[in-house]
Motif scaffolding. Structure first.
Motif, short mmCIF file in Angstrom:
data_model
loop_
_atom_site.label_atom_id
_atom_site.label_comp_id
_atom_site.label_asym_id
_atom_site.label_seq_id
_atom_site.Cartn_x
_atom_site.Cartn_y
_atom_site.Cartn_z
N CYS A 1 31.79 70.09 69.54
CA CYS A 1 32.33 70.99 68.22
C CYS A 1 31.36 71.30 67.44
O CYS A 1 30.22 70.55 66.74
N HIS B 1 31.24 71.98 64.90
CA HIS B 1 30.92 71.27 62.72
C HIS B 1 30.77 70.42 62.87
O HIS B 1 29.24 70.07 62.18
N ALA B 2 30.83 68.98 63.50
CA ALA B 2 30.75 68.19 63.18
C ALA B 2 30.53 67.31 64.62
O ALA B 2 30.62 65.80 64.65
N GLY B 3 30.25 67.80 65.76
CA GLY B 3 30.22 66.86 67.49
C GLY B 3 31.76 66.72 67.80
O GLY B 3 31.15 65.89 68.37
N CYS B 4 32.85 66.54 67.39
CA CYS B 4 34.09 66.25 68.01
C CYS B 4 34.29 66.84 69.19
O CYS B 4 34.02 68.27 69.75
N CYS C 1 40.15 71.82 67.86
CA CYS C 1 38.85 70.46 67.63
C CYS C 1 40.38 69.80 66.66
O CYS C 1 39.99 70.96 65.52
N CYS D 1 40.06 67.14 64.36
CA CYS D 1 38.52 66.30 64.04
C CYS D 1 39.19 66.95 61.92
O CYS D 1 39.71 66.29 61.52
N HIS D 2 39.28 68.42 62.61
CA HIS D 2 39.29 69.45 61.21
C HIS D 2 39.51 70.25 60.97
O HIS D 2 39.54 71.66 60.50
N GLY E 1 39.54 72.75 63.55
CA GLY E 1 38.30 73.95 63.63
C GLY E 1 39.40 74.80 64.99
O GLY E 1 39.76 74.38 65.70
S1 FES Z 1 33.93 68.47 64.07
FE1 FES Z 1 35.47 69.93 64.95
S2 FES Z 1 36.65 71.23 63.49
FE2 FES Z 1 34.98 69.60 62.20
#
Ligand code: FES
Length: 177
Positions: A108, A110-113, A126, A128-129, A131
């Protein structure tokens, strides 16, 4: 007759007047450049910042002829990254209306998820947050300011090769957020 009030005189600044005249921008840049060149460490850091890691080409085990246009396919792959670590992950590949393929970096932006295609919602999600990304990778919701990263795809002789960033690392499963 009253004594005049004598106020203490503030101490003189020893640097007063030294930088009274502004340094012209061009001269300032020359001075900064000379400083960087005079320092081997500074130059090394500068060059290091410009260096990029070469991508790694991976061959995907897919047959585009059997893929339906507009339906993302999760494709597992394995590679050895620039750190010498063998990474196994799954990337999303989409067959476009014109028959070409789009492959997305499975991290992702944003932060790699790790994210996944949710067919019922017609979007990548995603967890994690929260997304969300459209089929074309654009941001639909969540904190990411960037779309999904597209990877360079090439097809020759029935093989599908994708260039994965050389410093690729396994996507995170969760950030606990
Ligand atoms: S890592 Fe995907 S929305 Fe934050």
């Amino acid at each position: 007759m009253r004594d005049p009030i004598r106020r203490p005189t503030p101490p003189r600044d020893p640097t007063e007047g030294v930088l009274a005249a502004p340094i012209p921008r061009r001269r300032m840049l020359l001075l900064l450049g000379a400083g960087v060149l005079a320092s081997g460490a500074g130059l090394g850091t500068l060059l290091e910042g410009c260096a990029s890691v070469a991508p790694v080409t991976v061959t995907l085990g897919i047959s585009p002829a059997t893929m339906a246009p507009g339906v993302p396919v999760a494709v597992p792959f394995s590679m050895t990254n620039s750190g010498g670590t063998t990474v196994q992950a799954t990337m999303w590949v989409v067959k476009n209306a014109d028959g070409s393929l789009t492959a997305y970096n499975p991290r992702c932006p944003h932060a790699g998820c790790r994210y996944a295609w949710v067919a019922a919602e017609d979007k990548f999600r995603c967890n994690c947050h929260g997304g969300a990304f459209a089929l074309d990778g654009s941001v639909l919701a969540g904190p990411s300011s960037k779309p999904l990263a597209k990877l360079t795809v090439s097809e020759a002789g029935g093989a599908v090769d994708v260039e994965v960033p050389g410093d690729f690392a396994t996507p995170r499963e969760s950030l606990g957020a």
